[in-house]
Design a protein around this motif. Structure first.
Motif, PDB file in Angstrom:
ATOM      1  N   VAL B  36       0.940  -1.167   0.084  1.00  0.00           N
ATOM      2  CA  VAL B  36       0.073  -0.017  -0.126  1.00  0.00           C
ATOM      3  C   VAL B  36       1.017   1.189  -0.045  1.00  0.00           C
ATOM      4  CG1 VAL B  36      -1.839   1.170   1.345  1.00  0.00           C
ATOM      5  CG2 VAL B  36      -1.833  -1.310   1.112  1.00  0.00           C
ATOM      6  N   ARG B  37       1.891   1.156   0.888  1.00  0.00           N
ATOM      7  CA  ARG B  37       2.814   2.565   1.249  1.00  0.00           C
ATOM      8  C   ARG B  37       4.285   2.549   0.481  1.00  0.00           C
ATOM      9  NH1 ARG B  37      -0.441   6.212   3.743  1.00  0.00           N
ATOM     10  NH2 ARG B  37       1.356   7.526   3.655  1.00  0.00           N
ATOM     11  N   ALA B 117      -6.430   4.129   4.189  1.00  0.00           N
ATOM     12  CA  ALA B 117      -7.406   5.247   4.803  1.00  0.00           C
ATOM     13  C   ALA B 117      -6.510   6.580   5.096  1.00  0.00           C
ATOM     14  CB  ALA B 117      -8.258   4.727   5.893  1.00  0.00           C
ATOM     15  N   LEU B 118      -5.198   6.101   5.299  1.00  0.00           N
ATOM     16  CA  LEU B 118      -4.247   7.386   5.875  1.00  0.00           C
ATOM     17  C   LEU B 118      -3.912   8.257   4.646  1.00  0.00           C
ATOM     18  CD1 LEU B 118      -2.062   5.399   8.270  1.00  0.00           C
ATOM     19  CD2 LEU B 118      -3.588   6.904   8.900  1.00  0.00           C
ATOM     20  N   GLY B 119      -4.075   7.733   3.440  1.00  0.00           N
ATOM     21  CA  GLY B 119      -3.674   8.589   2.237  1.00  0.00           C
ATOM     22  C   GLY B 119      -2.479   9.181   2.186  1.00  0.00           C
ATOM     23  N   GLY B 120      -2.245  10.293   1.508  1.00  0.00           N
ATOM     24  CA  GLY B 120      -1.121  11.070   1.528  1.00  0.00           C
ATOM     25  C   GLY B 120       0.135  10.167   1.314  1.00  0.00           C
ATOM     26  N   LEU B 121       0.465   9.518   0.314  1.00  0.00           N
ATOM     27  CA  LEU B 121       1.758   9.080   0.299  1.00  0.00           C
ATOM     28  C   LEU B 121       2.615  10.369  -0.137  1.00  0.00           C
ATOM     29  CD1 LEU B 121       1.158   5.820  -2.353  1.00  0.00           C
ATOM     30  CD2 LEU B 121       2.159   5.990   0.113  1.00  0.00           C
ATOM     31  N   THR B 122       3.958   9.947   0.659  1.00  0.00           N
ATOM     32  CA  THR B 122       5.072  11.298   0.293  1.00  0.00           C
ATOM     33  C   THR B 122       5.926  10.549  -0.435  1.00  0.00           C
ATOM     34  OG1 THR B 122       6.113  10.320   2.412  1.00  0.00           O
ATOM     35  CG2 THR B 122       4.517  12.125   2.505  1.00  0.00           C
ATOM     36  N   GLY B 124      10.068   9.725  -1.390  1.00  0.00           N
ATOM     37  CA  GLY B 124      11.180   9.224  -0.605  1.00  0.00           C
ATOM     38  C   GLY B 124      10.940   8.319   0.593  1.00  0.00           C
ATOM     39  N   TRP B 125      11.083   8.651   1.841  1.00  0.00           N
ATOM     40  CA  TRP B 125      11.005   7.945   2.998  1.00  0.00           C
ATOM     41  C   TRP B 125       9.624   8.254   3.628  1.00  0.00           C
ATOM     42  CZ3 TRP B 125      13.591   3.600   4.187  1.00  0.00           C
ATOM     43  CH2 TRP B 125      15.021   3.800   3.830  1.00  0.00           C
ATOM     44  N   ASP B 126       8.686   7.164   3.247  1.00  0.00           N
ATOM     45  CA  ASP B 126       7.208   7.527   3.778  1.00  0.00           C
ATOM     46  C   ASP B 126       7.163   7.326   5.272  1.00  0.00           C
ATOM     47  OD1 ASP B 126       4.387   7.826   3.866  1.00  0.00           O
ATOM     48  OD2 ASP B 126       4.126   5.899   3.478  1.00  0.00           O
ATOM     49  N   ARG B 127       6.940   8.300   6.013  1.00  0.00           N
ATOM     50  CA  ARG B 127       6.882   8.054   7.535  1.00  0.00           C
ATOM     51  C   ARG B 127       6.023   7.103   8.026  1.00  0.00           C
ATOM     52  NH1 ARG B 127       6.901  14.124  10.068  1.00  0.00           N
ATOM     53  NH2 ARG B 127       6.615  12.795  12.040  1.00  0.00           N
ATOM     54  N   VAL B 128       4.874   7.033   7.365  1.00  0.00           N
ATOM     55  CA  VAL B 128       3.838   6.002   7.931  1.00  0.00           C
ATOM     56  C   VAL B 128       4.309   4.696   7.615  1.00  0.00           C
ATOM     57  CG1 VAL B 128       1.368   5.157   7.311  1.00  0.00           C
ATOM     58  CG2 VAL B 128       1.903   7.532   7.478  1.00  0.00           C
ATOM     59  N   ALA B 129       4.807   4.364   6.529  1.00  0.00           N
ATOM     60  CA  ALA B 129       5.426   2.957   6.186  1.00  0.00           C
ATOM     61  C   ALA B 129       6.587   2.647   6.963  1.00  0.00           C
ATOM     62  CB  ALA B 129       5.969   3.072   4.753  1.00  0.00           C
TER      63      ALA B 129
END
Lengths: 70, 257
Positions: B36-37, B117-122, B124-129
């Motif tokens: 997902v991320r 549901a968290l959306g907003g993929l960033t 570089g390094w994705d903080r959520v992931a």
């Protein structure tokens, strides 16, 4: 910080899920640790008493949970 | 006199099986995070957590070896009993149908939905992931670290087979993850938890007895007898719990209009 807190909660949860099960195990270990060496029983009996008590503790906890199923 | 060499195989086996269950649970979430991320954050968080866990084993394992052996055996035995009985009780209740079985496919679907549901993929390094994969690897990995330390701390030279068992499980689960790219749902998780619970309870009882200076009949052979005793008791308890739960259900049904 929340991540570390949940790791800590998980760590405590490793040992304590059902509080009465954890308490019963510790009480039985304390009783065995204090009493068994002092009773002067034949050497084969203390390990059997330790094991049997732990099985009773497990059975009591599992059966109590099964009775509360619904 | 305890001959630690005879504990190598059971120590390896217990650490391997227990770690397998934990790593499979972690893999489910890491796969969901990666799908997902993105894999960069998923693997970065997992790698960071594995590094910290390895440092914990490297620091705690040798430190425990410096504490007097009887004290260590009693303490680790008590912790193994608390941990093992919890696993065995849950496995008994799941086998009896009192608690639902853990479903990796379902866990994967729920985790994927929550991450989407968290959306907003960033970029570089994705903080959520990174955060999600770090957290699940730490949560499951701390259990593995405890098992390795507890199984390895009970006797001379046992840290090696305990660590090797955990590493073998990590290697196997990583290979399965690479090959399948989906949760490992076909592993009979509750059967594994049942067997691991039996092994941990047996080791815990044995170490506690050693810590109390009890004379185990047959010395190391008593570990095999403890395994047989706990296995027979647990299997009997599955039947008793199933009957108890069924009886309770029939009483409730009779009470309804």
């Amino acid at each position: 910080m929340n991540g570390l807190k949940s790791v800590w909660r998980e760590f405590v949860g490793l040992f304590v899920d059902d509080g009465s099960l954890a308490l019963s195990i510790l009480v039985w270990l304390a009783v065995c640790g204090l009493a068994l060496p002092r009773l002067g029983l034949p050497s084969i009996l203390p390990p059997l008493i330790l094991f049997a008590g732990l099985v009773v503790v497990l059975a009591r906890s599992a059966l109590a949970r099964a009775a509360k199923r619904i | 006199m305890l001959v630690d060499g005879s504990h190598f195989a059971p120590t390896f086996l217990a650490a391997f099986l227990a770690s397998l269950v934990e790593f499979v649970e972690a893999l489910t979430v890491v796969l969901a995070v990666g799908a997902v991320r993105g894999w960069r954050g998923a693997l970065g968080g997992t790698g960071l957590a594995l590094l910290l866990l390895a440092l914990m084993v490297a620091a705690l394992g040798p430190a425990i070896a410096r504490i007097p052996q009887d004290f260590v055996r009693f303490g680790l035995g008590a912790l193994l009993l608390l941990f093992g009985m919890r696993w065995l009780r849950k496995a008994i209740l799941r086998a009896a149908g009192v608690l639902p079985l853990h479903d990796e496919e379902d866990a994967y679907a729920r985790e994927s939905a929550a991450l989407r549901a968290l959306g907003g993929l960033t970029r570089g390094w994705d903080r959520v992931a990174v955060g999600a994969s770090f957290k699940i690897t730490m949560v499951e990995g701390v259990e593995v670290v405890f098992i390795v330390i507890a199984m390895g701390g009970g006797g001379r030279g046992l840290l090696f087979p305990a660590s090797a068992g955990a590493l073998a499980a990590l290697f196997l689960v990583a290979l399965l993850g690479l090959a399948l790219h989906r949760p490992v749902a076909s592993i009979p998780e509750n059967t594994l938890k049942f067997l691991v619970g039996v092994l941990l309870c047996s080791f815990g009882t044995f170490w506690v007895g050693e810590g109390m200076s009890l004379a185990w009949p047959g010395e190391d052979w008593s570990l095999a007898a403890l395994n047989a005793g706990y296995l027979a008791s647990a299997l009997l308890l599955v039947s008793l719990c199933r009957a108890r739960a069924g009886h309770r259900l029939s009483i409730l049904k009779r009470g309804r209009p």
